[in-house]
Design an enzyme around this catalytic site. Structure first.
Site, PDB file in Angstrom:
ATOM      1  N   LYS A 161       0.977  -1.099   0.039  1.00 17.49           N
ATOM      2  CA  LYS A 161       0.031  -0.075   0.112  1.00 17.49           C
ATOM      3  C   LYS A 161       1.060   1.364  -0.185  1.00 17.49           C
ATOM      4  CE  LYS A 161      -4.044   1.937   2.525  1.00 17.49           C
ATOM      5  NZ  LYS A 161      -4.991   1.700   3.470  1.00 17.49           N
ATOM      6  N   ASP A 186     -13.559   3.765  10.058  1.00 16.80           N
ATOM      7  CA  ASP A 186     -14.149   3.735   8.390  1.00 16.80           C
ATOM      8  C   ASP A 186     -14.567   2.459   8.087  1.00 16.80           C
ATOM      9  OD1 ASP A 186     -14.484   4.670   5.963  1.00 16.80           O
ATOM     10  OD2 ASP A 186     -12.701   4.566   5.340  1.00 16.80           O
TER      11      ASP A 186
HETATM   12  N1  LIG Z   1      -4.034  -6.959   2.187  1.00 14.68           N
HETATM   13  C1  LIG Z   1      -4.620  -6.883   1.059  1.00 14.68           C
HETATM   14  N2  LIG Z   1      -4.784  -8.157   0.584  1.00 14.68           N
HETATM   15  C2  LIG Z   1      -5.540  -7.920  -0.630  1.00 14.68           C
HETATM   16  N3  LIG Z   1      -6.311  -6.690  -1.114  1.00 14.68           N
HETATM   17  C3  LIG Z   1      -6.167  -5.655  -0.388  1.00 14.68           C
HETATM   18  C4  LIG Z   1      -5.391  -5.805   0.832  1.00 14.68           C
HETATM   19  N4  LIG Z   1      -5.343  -4.447   1.402  1.00 14.68           N
HETATM   20  C5  LIG Z   1      -6.297  -3.663   0.605  1.00 14.68           C
HETATM   21  N5  LIG Z   1      -6.618  -4.345  -0.575  1.00 14.68           N
HETATM   22  C6  LIG Z   1      -7.475  -4.050  -1.680  1.00 14.68           C
HETATM   23  O1  LIG Z   1      -6.950  -2.724  -1.850  1.00 14.68           O
HETATM   24  C7  LIG Z   1      -8.351  -1.841  -1.767  1.00 14.68           C
HETATM   25  C8  LIG Z   1      -7.918  -0.596  -1.128  1.00 14.68           C
HETATM   26  O2  LIG Z   1      -7.303  -0.815   0.025  1.00 14.68           O
HETATM   27  P1  LIG Z   1      -7.483   0.155   1.643  1.00 14.68           P
HETATM   28  O3  LIG Z   1      -8.893   0.017   1.488  1.00 14.68           O
HETATM   29  O4  LIG Z   1      -6.759  -0.276   2.363  1.00 14.68           O
HETATM   30  O5  LIG Z   1      -7.070   1.499   0.883  1.00 14.68           O
HETATM   31  P2  LIG Z   1      -7.929   2.899   0.664  1.00 14.68           P
HETATM   32  O6  LIG Z   1      -7.109   3.966   1.146  1.00 14.68           O
HETATM   33  O7  LIG Z   1      -9.321   2.673   1.230  1.00 14.68           O
HETATM   34  O8  LIG Z   1      -7.991   2.982  -0.855  1.00 14.68           O
HETATM   35  P3  LIG Z   1      -9.320   3.247  -1.904  1.00 14.68           P
HETATM   36  O9  LIG Z   1      -9.391   4.671  -1.529  1.00 14.68           O
HETATM   37  O10 LIG Z   1      -8.362   3.113  -3.357  1.00 14.68           O
HETATM   38  O11 LIG Z   1     -10.221   2.324  -1.576  1.00 14.68           O
HETATM   39  C9  LIG Z   1      -9.093  -2.549  -0.844  1.00 14.68           C
HETATM   40  O12 LIG Z   1     -10.623  -2.345  -1.215  1.00 14.68           O
HETATM   41  C10 LIG Z   1      -9.069  -4.117  -1.259  1.00 14.68           C
HETATM   42  O13 LIG Z   1      -9.542  -4.322  -2.672  1.00 14.68           O
HETATM   43 MG   LIG Z   2     -10.708   1.426   1.882  1.00 17.17          MG
END
Ligand SMILES: Nc1ncnc2c1ncn2[C@@H]1O[C@H](COP(=O)(O)OP(=O)(O)OP(=O)(O)O)[C@@H](O)[C@H]1O
Ligand SMILES: [Mg+2]
Length: 222
Positions: free
Chosen positions: A13, A129
């Site tokens: 990430k 969240d």
């Molecule tokens: N450990 C993980 N393994 C697999 N997929 C993941 C993982 N962490 C995150 N994701 C995927 O990446 C997406 C975005 O991650 P996250 O929700 O942590 O970030 P965000 O800041 O909300 O990003 P966004 O605003 O793009 O949704 C998640 O909805 C999921 O599909």
């Molecule tokens: Mg998210």
């Protein structure tokens, strides 16, 4: 770096932000006492790194409490490496997109409640969240992700965030016709152990009152 063997597959990430996002995020971190002293300047680069670090530490707490969540592996500047939740290089679906039977949805609801209770009492965290967008469905389990904004229960807005999380969760499972769901306020009480008298509408106000009380308690403990 987290102890133990490296996961076979990792998710990376990369934290970046726009000015508006930066301002919203600042609210979550500035009032988290763990990071307070380190945010002397409005330095967005510094804030992004701290946000990444916060997610790493929060994930660690969840993982250690046995809540299904990605295992944090490494944090370097604004880049977080964690275990990958999914199969054959395909990320597990979000609860929002997963196609679950009613029986699976009932199980999923119970799992989410259990995770919220463990987060609050075992990890001393409110997700802040939590919704069908930040829960992945993998191996018949709900995996909690996106912990950057999670705060401790003593954060001035923690109870407000918890009530919002409860509202999102009940709204989602209600839309999927899961029977016998409590009201968001009842879920809030179940998770936190704090009972708020009065009707649902006044929950927001009551959360604010609790927050004020916690704030006062903290002032006396400084
Ligand atoms: N450990 C993980 N393994 C697999 N997929 C993941 C993982 N962490 C995150 N994701 C995927 O990446 C997406 C975005 O991650 P996250 O929700 O942590 O970030 P965000 O800041 O909300 O990003 P966004 O605003 O793009 O949704 C998640 O909805 C999921 O599909
Ligand atoms: Mg998210």
């Amino acid at each position: 770096m987290e102890d133990g063997p490296l996961p076979e597959n990792c998710a990376v990430k990369v934290f970046k932000t726009t000015l508006t996002e930066f301002k919203t995020r600042e609210r979550y971190i500035r009032e988290d006492y763990r990071f307070k002293d380190r945010l002397s300047k409005n330095n967005s680069q510094k804030l992004i790194r701290m946000w990444a670090e916060k997610e790493y530490h929060n994930l660690r707490r969840l993982h250690r409490a046995g809540i299904p969540s990605p295992k944090p592996v490494l944090i370097k500047k604004h880049i977080l490496v964690m275990s990958f939740i999914g199969e054959q290089h395909k990320a597990a679906p979000k609860l929002k997109e997963a196609r679950l039977s009613l029986a699976e949805l009932c199980v999923a609801y119970e799992q989410v409640v259990e995770a919220m209770v463990k987060m609050f009492h075992g990890c001393h965290l409110v997700h802040a969240d939590l919704s069908e967008y930040n829960i992945l469905w993998h191996e018949e389990k709900c995996w909690i992700i996106d912990l950057g904004q999670a705060v401790e229960p003593t954060h001035p807005h923690a109870l407000h965030f918890l009530h919002r999380d409860c509202t999102n969760i009940i709204r989602f499972f209600k839309s999927k016709r899961v029977p016998e769901l409590p009201s968001p306020l009842k879920l809030f009480e179940l998770v936190s152990g704090i009972s708020l008298p009065g009707p649902e509408e006044s929950a927001e106000r009551m959360c604010q009152k609790c927050e004020e009380k916690l704030e006062d308690d903290r002032k006396y403990h400084v």
